[in-house]
Design an enzyme around this catalytic site. Structure first.
Site, PDB file in Angstrom:
ATOM      1  N   SER A 315       0.920  -1.220   0.041  1.00 50.95           N
ATOM      2  CA  SER A 315       0.061   0.339  -0.187  1.00 50.95           C
ATOM      3  C   SER A 315       0.729   0.539  -0.012  1.00 50.95           C
ATOM      4  O   SER A 315       1.680   1.191  -1.067  1.00 50.95           O
ATOM      5  CB  SER A 315      -0.968  -0.003   1.021  1.00 50.95           C
ATOM      6  OG  SER A 315      -1.382   1.270   1.404  1.00 50.95           O
ATOM      7  N   ASP A 407      -8.176  -4.925  -6.791  1.00 49.73           N
ATOM      8  CA  ASP A 407      -7.963  -3.838  -5.730  1.00 49.73           C
ATOM      9  C   ASP A 407      -9.167  -2.667  -4.961  1.00 49.73           C
ATOM     10  O   ASP A 407      -8.936  -2.407  -6.183  1.00 49.73           O
ATOM     11  CB  ASP A 407      -6.708  -3.685  -5.367  1.00 49.73           C
ATOM     12  CG  ASP A 407      -5.846  -2.773  -4.591  1.00 49.73           C
ATOM     13  OD1 ASP A 407      -6.455  -2.523  -3.416  1.00 49.73           O
ATOM     14  OD2 ASP A 407      -4.867  -2.396  -4.404  1.00 49.73           O
ATOM     15  N   HIS A 442      -6.594  -5.698  -2.417  1.00 49.48           N
ATOM     16  CA  HIS A 442      -5.492  -5.008  -1.799  1.00 49.48           C
ATOM     17  C   HIS A 442      -4.511  -5.933  -0.424  1.00 49.48           C
ATOM     18  O   HIS A 442      -3.559  -5.590  -1.199  1.00 49.48           O
ATOM     19  CB  HIS A 442      -6.501  -4.128  -0.917  1.00 49.48           C
ATOM     20  CG  HIS A 442      -5.152  -2.905  -1.032  1.00 49.48           C
ATOM     21  ND1 HIS A 442      -4.351  -2.095  -1.998  1.00 49.48           N
ATOM     22  CD2 HIS A 442      -4.519  -2.362   0.412  1.00 49.48           C
ATOM     23  CE1 HIS A 442      -3.400  -1.135  -1.260  1.00 49.48           C
ATOM     24  NE2 HIS A 442      -3.853  -1.312   0.419  1.00 49.48           N
TER      25      HIS A 442
END
Length: 496
Positions: A315, A407, A442
């Site tokens: 991330s 994601d 994600h």
């Protein structure tokens, strides 16, 4: 022979290494022609036809009886559930089997465990036993429950909060020095574990660890740097990874603990939302010198090969990874990026320690019908401030970028495209490896850990549930495959 004996295990016995129980046996009714005597002495004996025969183990006891008497009854031992091994690292597969069941009968295998916060997580699968009265999760398909089909580790990655649990839970290990303890139960019929009553036929516990025996956990508070260093067993030196997580903040240790369990020194670094960092906690109050100091601290450790240090980021940690590797005096051996941007609208602290509020990108937040927020558009390359984008053409080490195509928190596909195109234009395509997984979200983490498609992001000043994306089985497959390739990538670039 005119009678029959039904023999049942006494589960007060001692568990052996395979997770099964060996204990005393008792007889439900006597056979006139056969008297079974159990002695407390070490040299136990069985009286068979007037002759005393030593009894060394339960299994040998039963085998002797069956051979000597021509067992003709239809009785069988009580149902048994085994897990092998009973203690394993979180990324190890285990074998789960049910034994001594009627053929072609419906059963349910259920897994339950508590998180470090005390919340109950569970998964279950429906099976039909085989003709030999067994069920083997490695071999047999689930016909209902938390997953379908042949999925040997489905009971682990299929875990979800139990009915009635708190809203927005996400499973994250906070105490890596303790295992997850999983209770697995074998239930009669095709049932849901939340249904009561249900008939439990057998049970076994299994421990799932992030830290292997001998791994050392060392808290680091040095020159303002906050983190935890994990060292493998032995004196080293070891290749190493700097471990960077995202905007969830705090100090996340479990991936680093697992790296150390696989032979790599690993330093998990806190940079936001930690009590030992400069406040306020909802802002990034550190800058480039902080991350450079962390890398150099790891590089200079006496048990680390200074020329074999990589960086992994998830991330927002991807942006930090790329940014750090772009400094001329930082020479990482490899980079691993998981679902993150090549730039940011959030500025790091300047030379005076000032930073901007995190909420300056709220114009790009989007919401679904339930009011859950997605941050995906925040990291679209077109929405990133141009001056923040990393000069990717300056990269000099191999880079693996992992994409979850579902994601919902980051524009991973678009950022992977940007990185690949930039390196290609700089005639550096050989440095880039891309792994792309349809249906994955994600939070691509170590394998066999359950995915949360959405979880609670904040409570104050407002309650926000954020979307991560990912479909359970596809996400699990991505985690298993990517972890294998991550370790192979590290082996190639840090050990050779």
């Amino acid at each position: 022979m005119t009678g029959a004996t039904e023999i049942h295990p006494n589960i007060s016995g001692t568990p052996n290494t395979s997770g099964t129980y060996i204990g005393s046996f008792w007889c439900e009714r006597n056979i006139p022609e056969l008297k079974i005597e159990r002695h407390i002495e070490d040299n136990r004996m069985i009286a068979l036809g007037g002759k005393m025969i030593p009894c060394y183990t339960v299994q040998r006891n039963l085998a002797s009886i069956q051979r000597g008497v021509r067992w003709t009854s239809s009785c069988r031992p009580a149902p048994l559930l085994t897990a092998s091994p009973v203690r394993a690292l979180i990324d190890d597969k285990i074998s789960i089997r049910g034994h001594f069941l009627p053929p072609r009968c419906p059963v349910t295998v259920c897994a339950q465990m508590q998180s470090d916060d005390g919340d109950l997580w569970e998964a279950f699968a429906h099976f039909n036993t085989n003709l030999d009265g067994t069920v083997n999760l490695t071999r047999d398909p689930s016909v209902g429950g938390s997953y379908l089909g042949r999925e040997p580790m489905g009971l682990l990655w299929g875990l979800q909060p139990a009915p009635g649990a708190r809203e927005g839970l996400r499973l994250r290990k906070k105490k890596v020095e303790t295992p997850y303890v999983m209770l697995m139960s074998l239930l009669k019929g095709h049932v849901s574990p939340s249904e009561r009553p249900s008939t439990e036929l057998a049970a076994v516990t299994s421990e799932r660890w992030y830290m292997a025996p001998g791994v050392r956990r060392i808290e680091i508070r040095q020159n303002g740097v906050v983190g935890t260093l994990f060292l493998p067993p032995g004196s080293g030196p070891f290749p190493a990874m700097l471990d960077l997580w995202g905007m969830g903040g705090g100090l996340v240790e479990y991936r680093s603990a697992l790296f150390a369990s696989r032979g790599y020194a690993s330093f998990s670094l806190a940079y936001i939302g930690h009590k030992d960092l400069p406040g306020p906690q909802h802002q990034i109050n550190v800058g480039d010198p902080y991350f450079k100091s962390a890398f150099q601290l790891l590089q200079d450790h006496p048990q680390v090969y200074r020329d074999r240090v990589g960086i992994i980021g998830l991330s927002f940690g991807v942006y930090l990874t790329l940014r750090l590797a772009n400094h001329s005096d930082i020479k990482p051996s490899c980079l691993i990026c998981i679902n993150g941007p090549a730039g940011s609208n959030i500025k790091l602290a300047d030379a005076d320690g000032r930073t901007e509020q995190m909420e300056n990108d709220q114009q790009y937040w989007t919401y679904d019908d339930q009011g859950n927020v997605s941050f995906r558009a925040v990291s679209l390359p077109a929405n990133l401030s141009p001056e923040s984008k990393v000069k990717l053409e300056h990269l000099t080490c191999p880079l693996m970028y992992i994409v979850g195509e579902d994601d919902l928190s980051s524009s991973s596909i678009e950022n992977a495209n940007l990185i690949e195109e930039t390196l290609s234009a700089a005639v550096k395509s050989q440095l880039f490896t891309r792994l792309s997984y349809p249906g994955a979200g994600h939070l691509i983490e170590p394998p066999y850990t359950p995915n949360s498609r959405a979880s609670l992001w904040s409570v104050k000043p407002q309650k926000l549930v954020t979307l991560w994306g990912g479909h359970l089985a596809l996400h699990a497959a991505a985690q298993e495959d990517s972890w294998k390739k991550i370790l192979e990538f590290m082996e190639t670039n840090l050990r050779h």
